[in-house]
Enzyme design. Sequence first.
Site, PDB file in Angstrom:
ATOM      1  N   SER A  13       0.735  -1.290  -0.003  1.00  0.00           N
ATOM      2  CA  SER A  13       0.013   0.003  -0.027  1.00  0.00           C
ATOM      3  C   SER A  13       0.914   1.303  -0.096  1.00  0.00           C
ATOM      4  CB  SER A  13      -0.945  -0.019   1.301  1.00  0.00           C
ATOM      5  OG  SER A  13      -1.751  -1.023   1.195  1.00  0.00           O
ATOM      6  N   ALA A  14       1.889   1.265   0.974  1.00  0.00           N
ATOM      7  CA  ALA A  14       2.856   2.455   0.658  1.00  0.00           C
ATOM      8  C   ALA A  14       3.923   2.401  -0.255  1.00  0.00           C
ATOM      9  CB  ALA A  14       3.434   2.588   2.276  1.00  0.00           C
ATOM     10  N   GLU A  34       9.917  -6.686  -4.344  1.00  0.00           N
ATOM     11  CA  GLU A  34       8.625  -7.539  -3.854  1.00  0.00           C
ATOM     12  C   GLU A  34       8.624  -8.846  -3.657  1.00  0.00           C
ATOM     13  OE1 GLU A  34       5.357  -9.022  -2.509  1.00  0.00           O
ATOM     14  OE2 GLU A  34       5.709  -6.751  -2.373  1.00  0.00           O
ATOM     15  N   ALA A  35       8.462  -9.585  -2.652  1.00  0.00           N
ATOM     16  CA  ALA A  35       8.815 -10.864  -2.254  1.00  0.00           C
ATOM     17  C   ALA A  35       7.926 -11.894  -3.121  1.00  0.00           C
ATOM     18  CB  ALA A  35       8.827 -11.300  -0.776  1.00  0.00           C
ATOM     19  N   HIS A 470      -5.419  -5.574  10.706  1.00  0.00           N
ATOM     20  CA  HIS A 470      -5.112  -4.160  10.863  1.00  0.00           C
ATOM     21  C   HIS A 470      -3.875  -4.135  11.462  1.00  0.00           C
ATOM     22  CE1 HIS A 470      -9.618  -3.075  10.010  1.00  0.00           C
ATOM     23  NE2 HIS A 470      -8.807  -3.268   8.854  1.00  0.00           N
TER      24      HIS A 470
END
Length: 533
Positions: A13-14, A34-35, A470
Amino acid sequence: MQTYDYIVVGAGSAGAVLANRLSAHAANRVLLLEAGPPGHPWTHVPIGYARMITNPAVNWLYSSEPEPTTNGRRLPVPRGRMLGGSSALNGLAFVRGQAQDFDSWAQMGNPGWSYADVLPFFKRMERYEGGGDDSFRGRDGPLRVTNPRPCDPLYAALIAAAEEVGIPHNPDYNGATQDGIAMSQATIASGRRMSTAACYLAPARRRPNLHIETGALAEALLLEGQRCIGVRYSVGGAVREARAGREVVVSAGSINSPQLLELSGIGQPDRLRALGIETRHALPGVGENLRDHYAPRTRWAVGARGYTFNDLGRGMGLARQALRFALTREGMLGMVGAPMRAFLRSREGLEAPDLLLGWVPMLMEPGPKGPRLSSQSGMTCYAHPMRPESRGHIHITAADPRQPPAIRFNFLSSPVDAELTLRAIRIARRIMAAPSLARLQVAEIAPGADSTADDEILDWVKRTAETTYHPVGTCKMGTDPMAVVDARLRVHGIAGLRVADASIMPTLTSGNTNAPSIMIGEKAADMVLAEAA
């Protein structure tokens, strides 16, 4: 060793936002690690989260440690593992939080994070296609945010029932005030998920100065003294290193960001020493301050037929829903995870809501391949405090980046969280018993109408509640001894290194965390670019 100006670890998201904004300047060479894979076919369909929630190809599938307040259960902690991160498999609800959330961050010693400071970034990131006040809403950003279609009879009945117990309808809970009940705004447009992979990375992927490496597992940060100079990572078992001429930004999320810091020797010396990791920089707050929403799911039978997806989405109904989605991009397959929510005050005199209820128009049950629709028609309503005080921690258990860290939430350790959870459940009961829902023949299944005493309800919570996915706070922002980053998201004591994701939140925001995480990416990009100018 290849050299870039900036290395961003994590395309969620960030991180996806940072990759886009940094590479928008042609002089900046940016590496995004990115994994997970580039994506998954189900990520484009809103209801696809139900197919990815247990899929190890695109989900880290973490789980928490057994604890007394979970009745010894391990709670699932799904986290996105593909371009877009959790924005590519979440429930799609768009909730910024309250002005008070961000004002409290500023008051805790983080200048630049008040609501007035972050509102321009919320506006910049969104293309909101509903109404609302232009002083609060963005109209031309990359992230499309939509209102649902007009309420069907079930949602109209819920709104009326809430109003009967004193909860007003709020047409824009991301506007001037959050109070009230509303249909959920969503990162859905034309029946497709609006992840950061779709809205930020897709437009930037052809830039020659942006290199996106998928299947790349970050193993450690490269340090020279007290400066971060790059990242060691592996692709298909082959170890590689990349150097950052300016900065490394860790945006791996609230679980993986503290994990990477600890693997790199940044954290609590005693803990690192016990795992055979050399302490490169003592920082006791790494992995601490974990917060999440602990949410019991109350369950309600609906005797009237044709209102819930247990009736509308089973057997031939599922085929009809698929056809409806193909023709109109609406219905069950195009649904946000919780289509209706209410932001409530637990008592009079509060400045802002402190409780959240969310309704899902179906009942689910365990199945051999994951949750499935129940044969019983009904609704689910989760209920929880929005700003819990209970804090846990996340720490690695081995010097191996492939080993999952230990997640301990420590839910309900703060007495106020238990008290507010009880109040949320009782307000949900009042709404579900209101006259406007009588014609739907609503009856309580769980915790059960006979469960009235506090200890009975709390026992049920401990046996059944889960998180709302969250997790935040494990690399918190601040100036106190347990802070990991400063107000400009720079890791205390390490030059050339920032953290920018939900882990920097000092406290939970009031609601879902995807929108605030995207805002953090936007604000972090501005900080990085400003300091490079």
